[in-house]
Design a protein around this motif. Structure first.
Motif, short mmCIF file in Angstrom:
data_model
loop_
_atom_site.label_atom_id
_atom_site.label_comp_id
_atom_site.label_asym_id
_atom_site.label_seq_id
_atom_site.Cartn_x
_atom_site.Cartn_y
_atom_site.Cartn_z
N GLN A 195 5.63 16.48 1.94
CA GLN A 195 6.51 16.09 0.70
C GLN A 195 6.58 14.52 0.58
OE1 GLN A 195 8.09 18.44 -0.61
NE2 GLN A 195 9.18 17.19 -2.16
N ASN A 196 6.34 13.77 1.45
CA ASN A 196 6.52 12.36 1.26
C ASN A 196 5.01 11.79 0.84
OD1 ASN A 196 6.39 9.54 1.32
ND2 ASN A 196 7.74 9.34 3.28
N ASP A 198 3.56 9.81 -1.08
CA ASP A 198 3.04 8.52 -1.14
C ASP A 198 2.31 7.87 0.20
OD1 ASP A 198 2.68 5.96 -3.02
OD2 ASP A 198 4.03 5.28 -1.32
N LEU A 235 5.36 11.77 -8.27
CA LEU A 235 6.02 10.47 -7.60
C LEU A 235 7.11 9.82 -8.27
CD1 LEU A 235 2.50 8.82 -6.39
CD2 LEU A 235 3.78 10.82 -5.56
N PRO C 38 14.75 14.60 -0.91
CA PRO C 38 13.78 15.10 -0.04
C PRO C 38 13.77 16.47 0.31
CG PRO C 38 14.17 13.04 0.86
CD PRO C 38 15.48 13.06 -0.08
N ASN C 39 12.73 17.12 0.50
CA ASN C 39 13.01 18.52 1.09
C ASN C 39 13.90 18.29 2.71
OD1 ASN C 39 11.98 19.95 -0.50
ND2 ASN C 39 10.06 20.70 0.64
N MET C 206 11.17 15.36 -11.61
CA MET C 206 11.98 14.15 -11.97
C MET C 206 12.08 14.13 -13.36
SD MET C 206 13.17 12.51 -9.58
CE MET C 206 13.17 13.47 -8.31
N ALA C 242 13.95 6.61 0.13
CA ALA C 242 14.07 8.20 0.61
C ALA C 242 13.10 9.01 0.10
CB ALA C 242 15.50 8.41 0.31
N TYR C 243 12.80 8.81 -1.13
CA TYR C 243 11.98 9.95 -1.71
C TYR C 243 10.54 9.68 -1.46
CZ TYR C 243 13.43 13.72 -4.84
OH TYR C 243 13.85 14.93 -5.11
N PHE C 244 10.19 8.42 -1.52
CA PHE C 244 8.75 7.96 -1.69
C PHE C 244 8.39 6.93 -0.27
CE2 PHE C 244 10.66 8.10 -5.74
CZ PHE C 244 10.10 9.35 -6.07
N GLY C 245 9.47 7.00 0.44
CA GLY C 245 9.10 6.52 1.97
C GLY C 245 8.39 5.10 2.00
#
Lengths: 237, 328, 246, 286
Positions: A195-196, A198, A235, C38-39, C206, C242-245
């Protein structure tokens, strides 16, 4: 020559509905390949098909030149493919050690198993510490580690990782990613859904983008990561 | 909803009703001279009523009941004890049905809180307890010596004591209860039952109270068995606990599966086939138990829709069209 | 504006694991509120708690000022909270029209009155109207399980609309839906919103979230980490992390 | 008197526990609730009885029965009946095992005998005396053998590779599949194991109950009660439930009423279902 080759996979859970509508992908030896895409695109489904948990209605899969379309999991494990599925799949009432030993269920050589168990313990010292604890008493991150350790017990040539960071706190997720990178740098071949996106693209060599069960884009991971369209769509950038 | 289906169910319904009423009318014309045959035909009618109730519980709502013989016993003993003590049959029968209905509600309440096999277990236990009660409470139930001399009722002054007259009474009940069952199944209740069987979580999410409807289906099924029991007592004129042992409920289940669980015709076909065959082919009763339980296994494995499903095959393969359904 | 839904300190743990860890937010009347994260961040669990499918371990939920915490799902539905599911939940063996009519039957009347209420022409008319609105009227006599995934999603939405809910909760309406159908669904939602219906939407897409929602709440590990307009959320670094680390 | 009652309760409870363990093993491996469990027991007892009557030495008769039961009640039942139904609803499997139960008991009464037949007293008749306490040989040996068997089963499950595979399948089928465990063959193995357990239970109960086509029906039900009271997904649950049911029953018939001993057990059962539905020692299942 790709180690794993999947061509035009069509599959679904009910007779009427296909989740995958012809997905193709290659995994070259020694590389890490990411699959990304929105929810419902069929990312996890492809693992289920590749691992023989869901039959492909159409398409072929080969591993090392050998046909492995709709295999039994045991067959794949013998060929050296292991799978770390999404969600928590430890055996809660067995000890960590018993859990790990079951990872080598299809193996018969006791000495070899012992050796590999030590190797996994060295890779994940935490598991050695917890070896007598029940699987169900571990935290989410520890469970994920246990599952990866269990999959490592076969010395796999290819590992499938499905959403390894799902439900983990950022710190735990980071640790899990670090371990993946460690395994990766030791030369393992991996196919990962995450899921992440990136983070997984950063680690990977190559990537596929799926949408509604079809290949949408593919290319070197770095390129995909910088692709404006992908960025905008998945993204959120 | 007649207007919503495209295979002309009005015609089919009329046809079904024609066959149904025709058979009911023809039996006394053909077999009227033979009192035993009339008795058997009446007995089959009684069992159809029981299985119809069971079909609602298992076939339409997907809940198992192994206590149907006990519900039947409640109805039978209520009618027997009351009529023997001088009360009218027409008072006793509704009371018997109500007792079965309430027993179904009370029994369902704890059992429906939990999963399927608990329901099976609790209903089975209930069957055992009722059987024990019937056989051991001599002062009330007569124990194993049973209750002899149960009178047959009269209907507006018409004496129904002959087998042929009593046949018409049971046939009348059968027709009325069939209409009621069709009514229930085609009402919003029926759709709620079906919704629960199809997807109980979603059913709850469109406002269906799972507990209320499951209990209803369970209790109505029990009440049907109660009525059947109430008819059985004057039919046989004598009842004892051995008419309602636990394995009688298994037997009902077998009738339903062979006939076609979840199909309206299933109850009719199942009761008729399973009750009638031993009459034609003489032999030990138990041999039929063996044969029918084996058939049940085969049907479960290869043909889940039972004999009622035969007509589907006929429609699909021969007529190349969708089979008509009696209920939605 | 009044709050149609208020969530106060909602908590839900499975075993020791906290899936939702004390979340507060509200949906205002007439608003489309996006719920992202996120999941595994607890969004669906939160939906389950609000709609009564799961019992929250702590906190409260109010719908139009009425406390609905721990009410049974069918009662919450009758108050006017409709919901779709991430994995479509239909009555697979019933026709499209029956699925639709099924959805309204429990919204009014007592249990006994439902046995004697035969005239359904009003419900059928409403169902047909909605099927027309959703562009799946041609499928009305088809058995639900034979529909394509996208059509099933529309039917799912249609069922929710049958009872005229005041609040509609959508769990990933865009997942597995192609772009054209996605646009169509969005148009329908906006139209319904104009008629006064409030929405709480979980979505990963999004573009849709940013375009459709008036406000957005971000969950991460069962906690609310941000709340605000789409623009504010897009500029929020914590959200991005949080979403994209990052 | 009290001690004798306890011993006799434990002795019957040990048999319930044994049959209940078979029950829980089937449940864990395949989510099968076996309503024919009691009839499996009847079939085994009848087979053993026929062999003994033919003059076969008891031990040999036991072994042959174990063999036949393992194939017929284990392998054939699993492959022929349960396997095709395993993906259908719970209700279907319940109905199928009920039909199987009917088939078994009626076949015996039709093709063999509907009469009660006395089974030989394999443990002898002279009771053991410990001071003032007199214990029947049957009771003592039943307890000893049942406990030995239960320990053996436990050891098998805890220590051997097939045993671990059984645990794996019970705890997480998906994960077991992924590790290459063949769920279907593990399940078949559990059915065979259950069939063997049932033979031993039949051996222990037959001298007490006498051999008849319906001897197992009540016993199967009691085992079901035991498993439910103790906890369906735990061996120790079945154990506790079995002993509990045995003791409650013995005391009820001694002090209250023989006719209604079932009622007391049933009340306990319903209380357990209402208060702690997963059973006294059971764990919640998904």
């Amino acid at each position: 020559m790709a180690l794993l080759k999947a061509r035009n996979i069509v599959a679904g859970y009910s007779k009427e509905l296909d989740i995958l509508n012809g997905v193709s992908l290659d995994v070259k030896e020694g590389t890490m390949v990411s699959i990304i895409g929105p929810n419902g695109a069929g990312k996890s489904t492809i693992f289920r098909v590749l691992f023989g948990l869901l039959p492909a209605r159409e398409g072929t899969v080969t591993f090392d030149g050998q046909d492995v379309t709709n295999p039994s999991p045991a067959e794949l494990l013998r060929l050296g493919i292991t799978f770390v599925p999404q969600g928590r799949h430890v055996f809660p009432l067995m000890t960590v050690r018993e859990n790990l030993e079951l990872g080598a269920y299809i193996r018969k050589d006791r000495k070899g198993i012992q050796k590999d168990l030590e190797r996994v313990y060295d890779l994940f010292p935490l598991l050695r510490e917890r070896s007598k604890q029940k699987g169900g008493s571990l935290s989410g991150g520890e469970m994920q580690t246990l599952e990866m350790g269990r999959a490592m017990l076969l010395n796999p040539r290819l590992m499938f990782l499905d959403e390894p960071s799902l439900g983990l706190s950022p710190i735990m997720a980071n640790e899990v990613f670090d371990k993946i990178e460690e395994i990766r740098s030791a030369g393992s071949t991996m196919l990962i859904v995450e899921q992440n996106a990136d983070r997984s693209l950063k680690m990977s060599d190559y990537a596929y983008v799926l949408e509604t069960g079809c290949n949408k884009y593919e290319g070197p991971a770095e390129e995909i990561r910088n692709n404006e369209e992908v960025k905008r769509l998945y993204l959120g950038g | 909803m007649a207007n919503r289906s495209n295979n002309k169910p009005i015609v089919w319904r009329l046809l079904h009703w024609g066959i149904f009423l025709g058979v009911i009318g023809l039996i006394p014309i053909i077999f009227g001279g033979n009192s035993y045959y009339m008795y058997v035909a009446t007995l089959i009618g009684v069992y159809i009523i029981t299985i119809m109730g069971l079909n609602l519980t298992i076939g339409y709502t997907g809940q198992i009941s192994l206590g149907h013989a006990a519900f039947m016993g409640l109805g039978a003993y209520t009618v027997a004890l009351m009529t023997l003590n001088g009360y009218s049959f027409w008072l006793a029968l509704p009371l018997g049905a109500s007792i079965a209905f309430v027993a179904g509600l009370i029994l369902g309440l704890p059992a429906l809180r939990v999963k399927h096999h608990y329901l099976a277990l609790v209903t089975l236990g209930f069957g055992t307890v009722i059987y024990l009660f019937l056989s051991n409470e001599h002062e009330i139930t007569g124990g194993f010596s049973g209750l002899p001399g149960i009178p047959r009722p009269s209907f507006f002054g018409i004496n129904l004591s002959s087998n042929i007259a009593f046949y018409f009474l049971v046939a009348g009940f059968l027709v009325v209860l069939t209409i009621m069952m069709l009514w229930i199944l085609n009402s919003r209740w029926g759709r709620a039952f079906k919704a629960i069987r199809e997807n109980d979580m979603r059913a709850e999410m469109v406002g269906v109270s799972l507990l209320a409807y499951k209990l209803l289906a369970f209790a109505i099924g029990a009440a049907y068995a109660g009525v059947a029991g109430g008819l059985l007592a004057p039919l046989m004129k004598f009842i004892d606990p051995t008419a309602f042992p636990v394995h009688e409920s298994f037997w009902f289940l077998i009738m339903l599966i062979i006939g076609g669980s979840g199909r309206f015709e299933g109850a009719f076909i199942g009761a008729i086939v399973v009750m009638l065959l031993p009459q034609f082919l003489r032999g030990a009763q138990q041999l039929y138990f063996v044969v029918f339980s084996a058939i049940t296994l085969v049907i479960l494995i290869f043909w889940p829709t039972g004999l009622a499903g035969l007509s589907d095959v006929f429609f699909r393969r021969v007529l190349k069209r969708n089979p008509p359904q009696l209920t939605k | 504006m009044n709050n149609i839904l208020e969530i106060k300190g909602l908590k839900k743990s499975f075993y020791q694991l906290e899936a939702v860890g004390g979340v507060d937010f509200e949906v205002k009347e007439g608003e489309i509120l996006g719920l992202i994260g996120p999941n595994g961040s607890g969004k669906t669990t939160l939906f389950d708690c609000v709609t009564g499918i799961q019992r929250p371990s702590g906190g409260d939920v109010f719908f139009m000022g009425k406390r609905i915490t721990r009410m049974k799902p069918h009662n919450i539905y009758r108050l006017g909270v409709g919901r779709t599911f991430q994995l479509v939940q239909l009555f697979p063996g019933m026709t499209v029209l029956d699925n639709m009519v099924m959805a309204i039957q429990e919204s009014e009347g007592t249990i006994l009155s439902r046995l004697f209420q035969i005239d359904e022409s009003k419900d059928v008319r409403r169902a047909i109207e909605l099927l027309e609105f959703l562009n799946i009227i041609h499928l009305k006599n088809e058995v639900a399980k034979n529909l394509s995934y996208g059509q099933q999603k529309l039917l799912d939405l249609g069922m929710v609309l049958m009872s005229d809910p005041k609040l509609i909760m959508l769990d990933e309406p865009m997942a597995g839906v192609n772009a054209t159908l996605g646009r169509e669904i969005c148009e329908r939602l906006v139209e319904l919103n104009d008629r006064g219906c409030s929405f709480l939407v979980i979505e990963h897409n999004m573009r849709m979230v940013m375009g459709l929602c008036h406000r957005i709440v971000v969950l991460d590990y069962g906690k609310k980490i941000a709340e605000g307009s789409p623009d504010e959320i897009q500029k929020n670094e914590q959200v991005m992390a949080a979403y994209f680390g990052g | 008197m009290f001690i004798q009652l306890v011993v006799s309760g434990i002795s019957i409870g040990a048999i319930y526990a044994l049959v209940a363990i078979g029950f829980t093993l089937l449940w864990q491996a395949s989510r099968t609730v076996n309503f024919a469990q009691g009839d499996f027991l009847t079939v085994s007892a009848v087979l053993m009885f026929i062999l003994v009557c033919l003059g076969v030495p008891f031990i040999l008769a036991l072994l042959v029965t174990v063999g036949i039961s393992a194939v017929l009640l284990g392998y054939v039942v699993k492959r022929g009946i349960i396997q095709p139904l395993i993906d259908r609803s719970h209700t279907t499997i319940i109905v199928a095992t009920i039909a199987l139960s009917f088939l078994a008991s009626n076949s015996i009464s039709t093709f063999w005998s509907a009469q009660c037949k006395p089974f030989p007293q394999i443990f002898g008749m002279t009771p053991y005396r410990f001071g003032s306490i007199i214990l029947s040989r049957q009771h003592v040996w039943t307890i000893v053998i049942a406990i030995a068997l239960i320990l053996a089963i436990n050891l098998f499950i805890q220590r051997t590779k097939p045993g671990k595979a059984m645990q794996a399948v019970a705890q997480n089928r998906e994960a077991a599949k992924i590790l290459g465990i063949n769920i279907s063959s593990v399940t078949t193995m559990v059915f065979v194991m259950n069939a063997v357990i049932v033979v031993f239970a039949a051996m222990l109960i037959a001298p007490v109950y006498m051999v008849r086509f319906d001897m197992g029906a009540q016993l199967g039900l009691k085992a079901f009660y035991s498993a439910t009271i103790g906890g369906f997904n735990q061996i120790r649950g079945a154990l506790l439930g079995g002993f509990l049911v045995g003791v409650i029953e013995t005391f009820t018939s001694a002090y209250i009423s023989t006719e209604y001993r079932e009622l007391v057990v049933l009340v306990v059962l319903i209380a357990v279902i209402l208060i702690r539905k997963e059973g006294l020692l059971g764990t919640e299942e998904r």
